[in-house]
Design a protein around this motif. Structure first.
Motif, PDB file in Angstrom:
ATOM      1  N   ARG A 166       0.844  -1.190   0.000  1.00 37.43           N
ATOM      2  CA  ARG A 166       0.000   0.000   0.000  1.00 37.43           C
ATOM      3  C   ARG A 166       0.876   1.235   0.000  1.00 37.43           C
ATOM      4  O   ARG A 166       1.938   1.267   0.625  1.00 37.43           O
ATOM      5  N   LEU A 167       0.442   2.266  -0.711  1.00 38.40           N
ATOM      6  CA  LEU A 167       1.146   3.534  -0.744  1.00 38.40           C
ATOM      7  C   LEU A 167       0.648   4.445   0.378  1.00 38.40           C
ATOM      8  O   LEU A 167      -0.525   4.393   0.754  1.00 38.40           O
ATOM      9  N   ALA A 168       1.549   5.262   0.901  1.00 30.42           N
ATOM     10  CA  ALA A 168       1.205   6.216   1.952  1.00 30.42           C
ATOM     11  C   ALA A 168       1.791   7.575   1.590  1.00 30.42           C
ATOM     12  O   ALA A 168       2.675   7.691   0.731  1.00 30.42           O
ATOM     13  N   ALA A 169       1.291   8.602   2.237  1.00 32.92           N
ATOM     14  CA  ALA A 169       1.831   9.945   2.054  1.00 32.92           C
ATOM     15  C   ALA A 169       2.828  10.235   3.162  1.00 32.92           C
ATOM     16  O   ALA A 169       2.647   9.800   4.304  1.00 32.92           O
ATOM     17  N   LEU A 170       3.871  10.958   2.828  1.00 31.63           N
ATOM     18  CA  LEU A 170       4.893  11.353   3.799  1.00 31.63           C
ATOM     19  C   LEU A 170       4.990  12.872   3.791  1.00 31.63           C
ATOM     20  O   LEU A 170       5.178  13.481   2.729  1.00 31.63           O
ATOM     21  N   VAL A 171       4.838  13.485   4.961  1.00 31.77           N
ATOM     22  CA  VAL A 171       4.866  14.946   5.059  1.00 31.77           C
ATOM     23  C   VAL A 171       5.782  15.358   6.219  1.00 31.77           C
ATOM     24  O   VAL A 171       6.004  14.580   7.149  1.00 31.77           O
ATOM     25  N   PRO A 172       6.308  16.591   6.208  1.00 34.95           N
ATOM     26  CA  PRO A 172       7.116  17.061   7.344  1.00 34.95           C
ATOM     27  C   PRO A 172       6.248  17.193   8.597  1.00 34.95           C
ATOM     28  O   PRO A 172       5.028  17.360   8.509  1.00 34.95           O
ATOM     29  N   LEU A 173       6.879  17.154   9.762  1.00 36.17           N
ATOM     30  CA  LEU A 173       6.133  17.224  11.024  1.00 36.17           C
ATOM     31  C   LEU A 173       5.322  18.502  11.166  1.00 36.17           C
ATOM     32  O   LEU A 173       4.249  18.505  11.780  1.00 36.17           O
ATOM     33  N   LYS A 174       5.806  19.610  10.621  1.00 39.55           N
ATOM     34  CA  LYS A 174       5.116  20.892  10.772  1.00 39.55           C
ATOM     35  C   LYS A 174       4.274  21.258   9.549  1.00 39.55           C
ATOM     36  O   LYS A 174       3.850  22.403   9.396  1.00 39.55           O
ATOM     37  N   HIS A 175       4.027  20.299   8.716  1.00 43.76           N
ATOM     38  CA  HIS A 175       3.228  20.541   7.502  1.00 43.76           C
ATOM     39  C   HIS A 175       1.759  20.719   7.862  1.00 43.76           C
ATOM     40  O   HIS A 175       1.276  20.121   8.842  1.00 43.76           O
ATOM     41  N   PRO A 176       1.003  21.517   7.094  1.00 43.07           N
ATOM     42  CA  PRO A 176      -0.434  21.690   7.367  1.00 43.07           C
ATOM     43  C   PRO A 176      -1.236  20.393   7.396  1.00 43.07           C
ATOM     44  O   PRO A 176      -2.266  20.311   8.069  1.00 43.07           O
ATOM     45  N   ASP A 192       4.286  20.748  -3.561  1.00 37.58           N
ATOM     46  CA  ASP A 192       5.386  20.170  -4.335  1.00 37.58           C
ATOM     47  C   ASP A 192       5.551  18.710  -3.934  1.00 37.58           C
ATOM     48  O   ASP A 192       5.537  18.374  -2.750  1.00 37.58           O
ATOM     49  N   LEU A 193       5.718  17.866  -4.936  1.00 33.47           N
ATOM     50  CA  LEU A 193       5.863  16.437  -4.692  1.00 33.47           C
ATOM     51  C   LEU A 193       7.293  15.989  -4.971  1.00 33.47           C
ATOM     52  O   LEU A 193       7.883  16.353  -5.990  1.00 33.47           O
ATOM     53  N   ILE A 194       7.833  15.223  -4.046  1.00 34.40           N
ATOM     54  CA  ILE A 194       9.168  14.652  -4.206  1.00 34.40           C
ATOM     55  C   ILE A 194       8.983  13.175  -4.533  1.00 34.40           C
ATOM     56  O   ILE A 194       8.292  12.455  -3.808  1.00 34.40           O
ATOM     57  N   GLY A 195       9.566  12.738  -5.621  1.00 37.21           N
ATOM     58  CA  GLY A 195       9.338  11.356  -6.030  1.00 37.21           C
ATOM     59  C   GLY A 195      10.580  10.675  -6.546  1.00 37.21           C
ATOM     60  O   GLY A 195      11.675  11.241  -6.563  1.00 37.21           O
ATOM     61  N   LEU A 196      10.388   9.430  -6.964  1.00 35.07           N
ATOM     62  CA  LEU A 196      11.471   8.671  -7.574  1.00 35.07           C
ATOM     63  C   LEU A 196      11.670   9.142  -9.009  1.00 35.07           C
ATOM     64  O   LEU A 196      10.891   9.925  -9.550  1.00 35.07           O
ATOM     65  N   HIS A 197      12.719   8.649  -9.618  1.00 36.37           N
ATOM     66  CA  HIS A 197      13.068   9.003 -10.982  1.00 36.37           C
ATOM     67  C   HIS A 197      11.952   8.614 -11.948  1.00 36.37           C
ATOM     68  O   HIS A 197      11.113   7.753 -11.663  1.00 36.37           O
ATOM     69  N   ALA A 198      11.952   9.237 -13.118  1.00 43.08           N
ATOM     70  CA  ALA A 198      10.967   8.926 -14.151  1.00 43.08           C
ATOM     71  C   ALA A 198      11.014   7.443 -14.499  1.00 43.08           C
ATOM     72  O   ALA A 198      12.079   6.853 -14.597  1.00 43.08           O
ATOM     73  N   GLY A 199       9.841   6.862 -14.676  1.00 49.24           N
ATOM     74  CA  GLY A 199       9.755   5.436 -14.992  1.00 49.24           C
ATOM     75  C   GLY A 199       9.426   4.578 -13.795  1.00 49.24           C
ATOM     76  O   GLY A 199       8.958   3.449 -13.960  1.00 49.24           O
ATOM     77  N   ALA A 200       9.644   5.091 -12.584  1.00 42.23           N
ATOM     78  CA  ALA A 200       9.266   4.354 -11.380  1.00 42.23           C
ATOM     79  C   ALA A 200       7.748   4.210 -11.349  1.00 42.23           C
ATOM     80  O   ALA A 200       7.014   5.146 -11.678  1.00 42.23           O
ATOM     81  N   SER A 201       7.262   3.042 -10.947  1.00 34.90           N
ATOM     82  CA  SER A 201       5.834   2.746 -11.065  1.00 34.90           C
ATOM     83  C   SER A 201       4.969   3.720 -10.275  1.00 34.90           C
ATOM     84  O   SER A 201       3.933   4.197 -10.777  1.00 34.90           O
ATOM     85  N   ALA A 202       5.348   4.044  -9.036  1.00 35.51           N
ATOM     86  CA  ALA A 202       4.543   4.958  -8.232  1.00 35.51           C
ATOM     87  C   ALA A 202       4.516   6.341  -8.857  1.00 35.51           C
ATOM     88  O   ALA A 202       3.483   7.029  -8.851  1.00 35.51           O
ATOM     89  N   ALA A 240       5.568  13.519  -0.240  1.00 33.01           N
ATOM     90  CA  ALA A 240       5.899  12.371  -1.074  1.00 33.01           C
ATOM     91  C   ALA A 240       4.846  11.279  -0.927  1.00 33.01           C
ATOM     92  O   ALA A 240       4.086  11.247   0.048  1.00 33.01           O
ATOM     93  N   VAL A 241       4.818  10.396  -1.910  1.00 29.90           N
ATOM     94  CA  VAL A 241       4.012   9.172  -1.861  1.00 29.90           C
ATOM     95  C   VAL A 241       4.974   8.007  -2.055  1.00 29.90           C
ATOM     96  O   VAL A 241       5.711   7.964  -3.039  1.00 29.90           O
ATOM     97  N   LEU A 242       4.986   7.079  -1.108  1.00 31.23           N
ATOM     98  CA  LEU A 242       5.881   5.939  -1.166  1.00 31.23           C
ATOM     99  C   LEU A 242       5.261   4.763  -0.424  1.00 31.23           C
ATOM    100  O   LEU A 242       4.249   4.933   0.258  1.00 31.23           O
ATOM    101  N   PRO A 243       5.819   3.573  -0.549  1.00 35.67           N
ATOM    102  CA  PRO A 243       5.227   2.402   0.112  1.00 35.67           C
ATOM    103  C   PRO A 243       5.068   2.607   1.615  1.00 35.67           C
ATOM    104  O   PRO A 243       5.909   3.230   2.265  1.00 35.67           O
ATOM    105  N   GLU A 244       3.978   2.066   2.152  1.00 32.49           N
ATOM    106  CA  GLU A 244       3.597   2.315   3.540  1.00 32.49           C
ATOM    107  C   GLU A 244       4.642   1.828   4.539  1.00 32.49           C
ATOM    108  O   GLU A 244       4.940   2.532   5.518  1.00 32.49           O
ATOM    109  N   GLN A 245       5.189   0.637   4.330  1.00 34.72           N
ATOM    110  CA  GLN A 245       6.133   0.091   5.317  1.00 34.72           C
ATOM    111  C   GLN A 245       7.388   0.947   5.465  1.00 34.72           C
ATOM    112  O   GLN A 245       7.767   1.321   6.579  1.00 34.72           O
ATOM    113  N   PRO A 246       8.085   1.282   4.372  1.00 30.05           N
ATOM    114  CA  PRO A 246       9.236   2.178   4.555  1.00 30.05           C
ATOM    115  C   PRO A 246       8.833   3.554   5.063  1.00 30.05           C
ATOM    116  O   PRO A 246       9.584   4.178   5.823  1.00 30.05           O
ATOM    117  N   ALA A 247       7.646   4.039   4.669  1.00 35.10           N
ATOM    118  CA  ALA A 247       7.181   5.331   5.178  1.00 35.10           C
ATOM    119  C   ALA A 247       7.076   5.301   6.698  1.00 35.10           C
ATOM    120  O   ALA A 247       7.503   6.239   7.387  1.00 35.10           O
TER     121      ALA A 247
END
Length: 297
Positions: A166-176, A192-202, A240-247
């Motif tokens: 499952r994908l999850a969102a990752l935000v800074p602690l002081k983010h709205p 602004d979204l921070i993501g993996l390089h172009a071609g990454a599935s997510a 960012a959006v990334l897999p839930e477990q590493p998030a």
């Protein structure tokens, strides 16, 4: 049609040096002998491999295609030599796995541990590729096994679903958004979204979802590796959006919060893929058995 390695190596040397003379010298051949080898090869193939010019030679389209295959052959020969030599050290096989980053971070490691413990004499190599690259590597024989997410792009690859993530969102602690437990993709599109390089599935999935909403993904930064993404999120450069477990793991290391992503597409399957063939090599079959029960194969 049979080709000797000396002639194929000569073709590669000519392509690298852009000169028949220098290519011949690199392969320790007399110029006349090298020219005859090249001429004979072009005659057998029925195509011109190089265009002769005043300052050297340039490969034709056919020449570039042949060079690609020669490089692939060299890689296979090196792998063959390496694997055969390993038998003298007690290694009884080599399994080449290609996987996307998400699977490596979320679900693959426990299976690798289980397989390694059961088959200690089989060497494993693991390459991190995008899902599309993984499928191509399996289809072209550069990897024995592939681990990837949808879509399935190549019908030469036989697939099974072996895990769900499952994908999850990752935000800074002081983010709205940090005070929430869950967010929608629409909530993230304003930042602004921070993501993996172009071609990454997510990353491609998010582009598609943004396009379906008539919006452009504001991909401010793209990096390789989830650690880098987490550090940039912590710095306040975006979400960012990334897999839930590493998030969830990153929340214990960095100043970030992992939020549930309330989207149907946030839940996705991980595929195990192998080249379609009547009978799998023993090493590959053992790995498939580790991930997929026999009754589901």
């Amino acid at each position: 049609m049979r080709h000797d390695l000396t002639t194929l190596n000569l073709v590669l040397a000519i392509e690298q040096t852009r000169s028949i003379t220098r290519g011949a010298a690199q392969e320790h051949l007399a110029l006349a002998a090298a020219s005859k080898r090249l001429s004979d090869l072009e005659s057998r193939l029925g195509v011109q491999l190089f265009e002769r010019r005043a300052r050297g030679v340039e490969p034709t389209e056919a020449g570039r295609a042949l060079v690609r295959h020669i490089r692939s052959l060299h890689a296979s020969l090196y792998a063959l030599e390496t694997e055969v030599m390993e038998f003298s050290r007690g290694i009884k096989g080599h399994l080449r796995i290609a996987s996307n980053t998400s699977a490596i971070a979320e679900c693959l490691p426990p299976y690798l541990v289980e397989f390694s413990q059961a088959h200690g004499q089989i060497r494993i190599s693991l390459e991190d590729l995008t899902s599309g690259e993984v499928q191509a590597a399996v289809a072209e024989g550069r990897a024995d096994v592939g681990i990837f997410t949808a879509p399935v792009l190549d019908n030469r690859v036989q697939t099974w679903v072996f895990a769900r993530g499952r994908l999850a969102a990752l935000v800074p602690l002081k983010h709205p958004l940090a005070a929430r437990e869950a967010v929608s993709f629409d909530d993230l599109l304003g930042y602004d979204l921070i993501g993996l390089h172009a071609g990454a599935s997510a990353q491609e999935l998010m582009r598609e979802q943004a396009a379906a909403r008539g919006q452009t993904l504001n991909a401010r930064l793209q990096v390789r590796g989830f650690d880098g993404i987490a550090q940039l999120v912590e710095s306040g450069l975006g979400v960012a959006v990334l897999p839930e477990q590493p998030a969830e793991r990153f929340t214990r290391v960095f100043g970030v919060r992992a939020l549930r992503l309330e989207e149907s597409w946030a839940e996705r399957d991980y595929y195990l893929g192998v080249l379609r063939q009547q009978r799998l090599p023993t090493v590959v079959q053992r790995f498939v058995d580790t991930l997929i029960p026999r009754e589901k194969q």
